[in-house]
Design a protein around this motif. Structure first.
Motif, short mmCIF file in Angstrom:
data_model
loop_
_atom_site.label_atom_id
_atom_site.label_comp_id
_atom_site.label_asym_id
_atom_site.label_seq_id
_atom_site.Cartn_x
_atom_site.Cartn_y
_atom_site.Cartn_z
N THR A 118 41.22 9.94 -3.10
CA THR A 118 41.85 10.68 -4.20
C THR A 118 41.81 12.18 -3.94
O THR A 118 40.75 12.73 -3.64
CB THR A 118 41.14 10.39 -5.53
N ARG A 119 42.98 12.81 -4.05
CA ARG A 119 43.03 14.27 -3.98
C ARG A 119 43.12 14.79 -5.41
O ARG A 119 44.05 14.46 -6.15
CB ARG A 119 44.23 14.75 -3.16
N VAL A 120 42.12 15.59 -5.80
CA VAL A 120 42.00 16.08 -7.17
C VAL A 120 42.64 17.46 -7.28
O VAL A 120 42.34 18.36 -6.48
CB VAL A 120 40.52 16.16 -7.60
N ARG A 121 43.51 17.65 -8.31
CA ARG A 121 44.15 18.95 -8.52
C ARG A 121 43.81 19.56 -9.87
O ARG A 121 43.86 20.77 -10.03
CB ARG A 121 45.66 18.80 -8.39
N ALA A 122 43.50 18.73 -10.86
CA ALA A 122 43.22 19.24 -12.21
C ALA A 122 42.02 20.17 -12.17
O ALA A 122 41.00 19.88 -11.56
CB ALA A 122 42.95 18.09 -13.16
N GLU A 183 41.51 22.40 -4.46
CA GLU A 183 41.62 20.95 -4.48
C GLU A 183 40.32 20.36 -3.97
O GLU A 183 39.50 21.05 -3.37
CB GLU A 183 42.78 20.45 -3.60
N ALA A 184 40.14 19.06 -4.21
CA ALA A 184 38.99 18.34 -3.66
C ALA A 184 39.46 16.96 -3.21
O ALA A 184 40.44 16.42 -3.76
CB ALA A 184 37.88 18.21 -4.70
N LEU A 185 38.77 16.41 -2.22
CA LEU A 185 39.13 15.09 -1.69
C LEU A 185 37.95 14.15 -1.90
O LEU A 185 36.82 14.46 -1.51
CB LEU A 185 39.47 15.19 -0.21
N LEU A 186 38.21 13.00 -2.51
CA LEU A 186 37.17 12.05 -2.85
C LEU A 186 37.45 10.69 -2.21
O LEU A 186 38.61 10.30 -2.04
CB LEU A 186 37.10 11.84 -4.37
N LEU A 187 36.39 9.98 -1.88
CA LEU A 187 36.49 8.57 -1.54
C LEU A 187 35.84 7.80 -2.67
O LEU A 187 34.68 8.04 -3.02
CB LEU A 187 35.77 8.26 -0.22
N GLY A 188 36.59 6.91 -3.27
CA GLY A 188 36.06 6.14 -4.39
C GLY A 188 36.15 4.65 -4.14
O GLY A 188 37.03 4.17 -3.42
N VAL A 189 35.22 3.91 -4.73
CA VAL A 189 35.25 2.45 -4.70
C VAL A 189 35.07 1.96 -6.13
O VAL A 189 34.06 2.25 -6.77
CB VAL A 189 34.15 1.86 -3.80
N CYS A 190 36.08 1.26 -6.65
CA CYS A 190 36.02 0.69 -7.99
C CYS A 190 35.81 -0.82 -7.86
O CYS A 190 36.44 -1.46 -7.01
CB CYS A 190 37.31 0.95 -8.76
N SER A 191 34.95 -1.38 -8.67
CA SER A 191 34.70 -2.82 -8.61
C SER A 191 34.69 -3.39 -10.01
O SER A 191 34.38 -2.72 -10.99
CB SER A 191 33.36 -3.11 -7.93
#
Length: 211
Positions: A118-122, A183-191
């Motif tokens: 996810t690239r965060v812009r807010a 901006e920020a770049l995230l790695l996420g895992v949803c389960s």
């Protein structure tokens, strides 16, 4: 303490899972919009009795059967071996006002773990809007930049590169860029136990912006 009674959303999701339907297939069988079904399953919307009657008729059930819980002791699912290599060039991209989502390993259906870059812009909570809620749990790891994590029950926390957070996804939450970052770049895992978690998430994203 007596156990908490299941909600309409929980029962409807369980019924759909037992029939082996995706959220989209449930929508096709019931003639109820996918986004409406998603809101019901997430307990963000309920139905009038007339709507429940319509739903039951489409499913060839009595209204009372919609509220019947499954018998305990159901047989466990068979173990299968699957694998998928996730790359950004093959990812499903979903663009909203706040984020660019890159869903990885999309060829695997009915995953219970959803990997997302996810690239965060807010940059502010006002810009972000209402906190997000969805079934399951999630882990977010910062790859680039810094983010503020805002949640329903905790004070905001700042995460820098190499740091992460694990949360209950049903708790309202939002990730925004920290002060001084563009901006920020995230790695996420949803389960989640919901096999159609990815469709549920994308439905939520459709309410944020456009694909």
């Amino acid at each position: 303490m007596s156990p908490k009674s299941p909600t309409l959303g929980t029962l409807l999701r369980g019924l759909r899972t037992r029939r082996g339907w995706t959220l989209r297939e449930m929508s096709e069988h019931t003639a109820i919009p996918l986004s409406t079904l998603s809101k019901i399953e997430h307990d963000r919307l309920t139905l009038t009795y007339d709507k429940l009657q319509h739903l039951a008729q489409r499913l060839n059930m009595r209204v009372s059967e919609l509220f019947a819980e499954p018998e305990p002791g159901a047989a466990p699912q068979a173990v299968t071996a699957r694998r998928s290599i996730g790359t950004l060039d093959k990812a499903l991209r979903v663009k909203t006002d706040n984020y660019d989502y890159f869903y990885l390993c999309t060829e695997l259906r009915r995953k219970r773990m959803i990997p997302i870059v996810t690239r965060v812009r807010a940059k502010t909570t006002a810009e972000f809007g209402d906190l997000v809620r969805h079934p399951g749990e999630e882990y977010i790891h910062v790859l680039e930049g810094r983010v503020q994590v805002h949640s329903e029950f905790y004070d905001p926390v700042v995460l820098s590169e190499g740091e992460g957070i694990y949360i209950d996804s049903q708790m309202g939450h939002a990730y925004i860029v920290d002060t001084g970052c563009e901006e920020a770049l995230l790695l996420g895992v949803c389960s989640s136990a919901d096999e159609d978690l990815m469709e549920s998430l994308i439905t939520l994203h459709e309410q944020e912006g456009s694909l």
